[in-house]
Design an enzyme around this catalytic site. Structure first.
Site, PDB file in Angstrom:
ATOM      1  N   CYS A  59      43.418 -10.354 -88.277  1.00  0.00           N
ATOM      2  CA  CYS A  59      43.533 -10.702 -86.870  1.00  0.00           C
ATOM      3  C   CYS A  59      44.843 -11.428 -86.614  1.00  0.00           C
ATOM      4  O   CYS A  59      45.632 -11.668 -87.534  1.00  0.00           O
ATOM      5  CB  CYS A  59      42.357 -11.574 -86.424  1.00  0.00           C
ATOM      6  SG  CYS A  59      42.298 -13.174 -87.270  1.00  0.00           S
ATOM      7  N   ASP A  70      79.920   5.293 -70.068  1.00  0.00           N
ATOM      8  CA  ASP A  70      81.264   5.688 -70.462  1.00  0.00           C
ATOM      9  C   ASP A  70      81.453   7.129 -69.980  1.00  0.00           C
ATOM     10  O   ASP A  70      80.477   7.867 -69.809  1.00  0.00           O
ATOM     11  CB  ASP A  70      81.396   5.601 -71.985  1.00  0.00           C
ATOM     12  CG  ASP A  70      82.649   6.263 -72.493  1.00  0.00           C
ATOM     13  OD1 ASP A  70      83.730   5.880 -72.038  1.00  0.00           O
ATOM     14  OD2 ASP A  70      82.538   7.184 -73.329  1.00  0.00           O
ATOM     15  N   ASP A  97      79.591   6.333 -76.613  1.00  0.00           N
ATOM     16  CA  ASP A  97      79.557   7.046 -77.886  1.00  0.00           C
ATOM     17  C   ASP A  97      80.708   6.694 -78.802  1.00  0.00           C
ATOM     18  O   ASP A  97      80.702   7.068 -79.978  1.00  0.00           O
ATOM     19  CB  ASP A  97      79.566   8.558 -77.649  1.00  0.00           C
ATOM     20  CG  ASP A  97      80.920   9.046 -77.139  1.00  0.00           C
ATOM     21  OD1 ASP A  97      81.558   8.306 -76.361  1.00  0.00           O
ATOM     22  OD2 ASP A  97      81.337  10.155 -77.524  1.00  0.00           O
ATOM     23  N   ASP A 137      83.489   1.763 -77.210  1.00  0.00           N
ATOM     24  CA  ASP A 137      82.326   1.393 -76.409  1.00  0.00           C
ATOM     25  C   ASP A 137      81.477   0.317 -77.086  1.00  0.00           C
ATOM     26  O   ASP A 137      80.601  -0.264 -76.437  1.00  0.00           O
ATOM     27  CB  ASP A 137      81.445   2.615 -76.149  1.00  0.00           C
ATOM     28  CG  ASP A 137      82.170   3.703 -75.380  1.00  0.00           C
ATOM     29  OD1 ASP A 137      82.948   3.348 -74.476  1.00  0.00           O
ATOM     30  OD2 ASP A 137      81.977   4.892 -75.686  1.00  0.00           O
TER      31      ASP A 137
END
Length: 765
Positions: free
Chosen positions: A17, A419, A619, A623
């Site tokens: 639990c 971008d 990508d 970036d």
């Protein structure tokens, strides 16, 4: 350990639990050398960071009352869970067979029957259920007491022992005539129902890791290696980087690599979510786990073992399932005091009923019901099961979620910043025009300046130069100028190739090329200027205009985000004309052009400071800062590795539509988390008072407790039915088709052929 902080994973057995999770975490965090520890009930896994040795971690977990096993690989971690799920059915069956005769008289009363088993027979049936099949509750409960804490097992052990003990007392102390009402059936039924609930729960939990199991099934077990002209079948573990691998039709690619011979189609659907086979030819990259279709391929291995993309995908999904979501912190705070509070309420119930009515038997039963119904299993499973199923189903559709925080945060985004190049556009440009006194010389110098670059613009220049049968020039000291361009030395002069910002920094006048550049930019083309420095003077020799295409799904992706209430924004290091053209075609109202990589992160940060939750999609290497700065970063797979490592979510296809899909699965997962937590809290908030006021007997409490855990896991499993939006499916089915041009017929010449790009570049963002 050598004193360096590392991350280690351990399989933890014995947790039942949320209170168990809190106890294990506290023990780990208190261990010297541990800087952070996270325990997941659903995966039964602990992630420990610090300098503590595995032996020290295992020892401290053992002292806390549980067992830890160092995780060496993914398959080892899941094996115990599978065995437990398959083997634990027999205690449930045995308990049910022993309990059924005890419950039969109660069922008979519903149909008018009035009979009762002899007391001694009830004792014989209930005792093995209590102390043999229920021994696990005593063991775990005793460990909790030794650790000065509580858990579900302690509640069950105390509650059922009280009902069993009261029955034994009444049986022994009964007068010579008649038989008092005994409560053996209550204790036996509670234990049986708890065992049934845990078995159903374990079976359901195994289904939450099906996504990883499917990915693991992609691993090849053998590989055909070509050495010295001969082919050998070897275990995949013996494949080395640089080996030539023969992939026959119908076979799996055993490792990441590059095709050196043959042409075929590969099914990469379980890796990328792409439904159509992908054409592969010499020079193309292939991913381990993909299935070869009709042709034979010879592949040079570039990554093996844990370095393959498949292994990294599995690790990303596992890490996301193991890490806690921020909302789980509330659960942890509640569970830390839950069991002690329940025991206190149980004692108050016992004393209150006993003193008020004088019926201590009924008082004890009500106290037992409080303990039984208050099992915190549902509370502990509410968040991790939803996270596991959500990340698993996302992975099946090409969306890799790096951590639970990204999954939880994505649903609250207000703005998505894109971008441009490689994200909204194909990122595979071609040289469509060369301006200057000697276009051939301009192209030759441009090739010299960036012949060692893997950027799409560099590839486009190389392709154009090869088409014109130019000889490869020899340049030295080539280097990138971030956000501006590149430079190199050639035949006693320095060559610069870059944007207008670079020319202004060099003090080079554009002159007559200015008008030609404006025309190209108005047509949505990217312009790079070529300048030569000699004798301390810099002069512009010409320019190159590059054409790119918008991705097929970009427009619908932006529209979907708008329908979801999100605003889109575009950032680009490209010129304003090219950026404006793309933004207009996609319906993006706000864009920033001619921006440096560092400024991208600043724009994202400033937008966040205005109170917006921002997601960044990119990508390239340039970036990465913006991806890290955003609340959630979305990296396009196939781009720079650093972008994928920085972002919280990786999109395995370069498809902008996956951004909206990722946000959608975040919405649905977070909704399930709230539903499950709401059910768990409401269940206890309603059930405990009912039991305390005598409106719930122990048997009903046990049934409700078992139902709560199973319902939480079952509700989370409903996420497995999630599918990407129809727009995303259509984009998948038309992947690779011609894309609408930016400026009508003027850009139909931008058909792209350059493939395999993977690096960012400062010429255009």
């Amino acid at each position: 350990m050598d004193g360096r902080a590392v991350e280690q994973n351990f399989y933890i057995s014995g947790m039942t639990c949320a209170s168990c999770v809190a106890r294990v975490e506290k023990a780990l965090v208190d261990l010297r050398g541990v800087t952070d520890a996270s325990v997941n009930l659903a995966t039964e896994k602990a992630t420990v960071r610090g300098t503590a040795s595995p032996a020290e971690v295992i020892a401290v977990v053992d002292r806390a009352g549980y067992k830890a096993t160092k995780v060496e690989d993914s398959s080892q971690r899941r094996a115990p869970a599978r065995r437990q799920g398959v083997a634990s059915w027999w205690p449930v069956l045995a308990a049910a067979l022993l309990t059924a005769p005890l419950v039969a008289p109660m069922v008979a009363q519903l149909f008018g029957g009035d009979w009762m088993l002899p007391g001694w027979l009830q004792l014989v049936l209930a005792t093995p259920v209590q102390f043999w099949l229920g021994a696990r509750f005593y063991r775990a409960g005793w460990k909790a007491v030794r650790a000065l804490s509580g858990n579900m097992d302690l509640l069950v052990a105390i509650g059922t022992s009280a009902a069993y003990g009261l029955s034994v007392y009444l049986l022994v102390a009964q007068p010579g005539h008649g038989m008092p009402h005994l409560y053996f059936e209550s204790s036996a039924v509670v234990i049986t129902l708890v065992l049934l609930g845990k078995w159903l729960e374990s079976r359901a939990k195994l289904q939450t890791v099906e996504a990883i199991s499917a990915l693991e099934a992609l691993r090849a077990t053998e590989a055909i290696v070509r050495r010295n002209g001969k082919d050998f079948v070897v275990p995949v573990d013996e494949v080395c980087e640089g080996d030539l691998l023969v992939v026959r039709p119908g076979g799996r690619v055993p490792a990441d690599g590059t095709v050196v011979e043959g042409c075929s189609h590969l099914d990469e659907s379980l890796l990328t979510g792409e439904s159509l086979p992908v054409t592969k030819k010499p020079g193309d990259r292939v991913t381990g786990g993909a299935v070869n279709a009709e042709g034979m391929l010879v592949v040079k291995a570039t990554a093996v073992g844990a370095a393959t993309m498949l292994s990294q995908i599995i690790k990303l999904v596992e890490d996301a399932q193991a890490v806690k979501a921020p909302i789980q912190r509330l659960v942890d705070r509640v569970s830390a005091v839950f069991v002690p509070v329940v025991l206190l309420i149980s004692l108050v119930t016992l004393a209150g009923w006993g003193l008020a009515t004088g019926d201590w038997q009924q008082a004890l039963l009500n106290a037992v019901a409080v303990q039984v119904i208050a099992c915190p299993c549902a509370l502990g499973l509410a968040t991790p099961t939803s996270i596991m199923v959500g990340t698993g189903v996302a992975a099946r559709h090409g969306i890799l979620i790096k951590d639970a925080e990204a999954l939880e945060t994505a649903h609250a985004l207000d703005m998505v910043v894109f971008d441009k190049t490689g994200t909204l556009t194909e990122g595979k440009p071609k040289v469509v025009a060369i301006e200057g006194a000697s276009p051939r010389r301009v192209l030759e110098l441009a090739w010299a300046a960036q012949q060692y670059s893997d950027h799409p613009l560099a590839k486009a220049v190389a392709e154009a130069a090869i088409d014109q049968h130019l000889a490869p020039p020899s340049a030295v000291n080539a280097c990138a100028l971030p956000g501006r361009g590149v430079r190199a030395d050639l035949d006693g002069v320095t060559v610069y190739l870059g944007n207008l910002r670079l020319m202004e920094e060099l003090g080079a006048a554009i002159g007559a090329l200015h008008q030609a550049a404006e025309i190209h930019e108005d047509n949505g083309r990217t312009v790079s200027y070529l300048a030569v420095e000699a004798g301390g003077q810099v002069r512009v020799e010409g320019l190159l205009a590059f054409g790119d295409r918008i991705k097929a799904s970009a427009q619908s992706a932006v529209a979907r985000l708008a329908d979801m209430g999100l605003t889109s924004m575009m950032l680009s290091g490209d010129n304003k004309g090219a950026a404006r053209s793309v933004a207009a075609a996609l319906g993006i109202g706000h864009f920033v052009a001619e921006i440096l990589p560092a400024d991208k992160a600043q724009v994202v940060a400033e937008t966040m400071q205005s109170g917006k939750m921002v997601g960044m999609v990119g990508d390239g290497i340039n970036d990465a800062p913006a991806l890290a700065a955003a609340d959630v970063g979305f990296a396009m797979a196939g781009g720079a590795d650093v972008a994928m490592h920085t972002a919280g979510i990786t999109l395995m296809r370069g498809d902008p539509a996956l951004v909206a899909d990722a946000i959608d699965i975040s919405h649905r997962t977070y909704r399930k988390i709230r539903q499950n937590l709401g059910w768990a809290f409401i269940y206890n908030a309603v059930g405990i008072p009912l039991a305390a006021f005598g409106l719930l007997n122990p048997m009903l409490a046990g049934a409700a407790m078992a139902l709560s855990s199973v319902s939480v896991v079952g509700n989370a499993l409903l996420l497995r039915r999630w599918e990407p939006a129809e727009a995303g499916k259509q984009a998948m089915s038309t992947h690779g088709a011609a894309t609408p041009s930016l400026k009508g017929a003027k850009t139909t010449m931008y058909e792209l052929t350059v493939e395999g790009m993977s690096c960012g570049h400062p010429l255009a963002a």
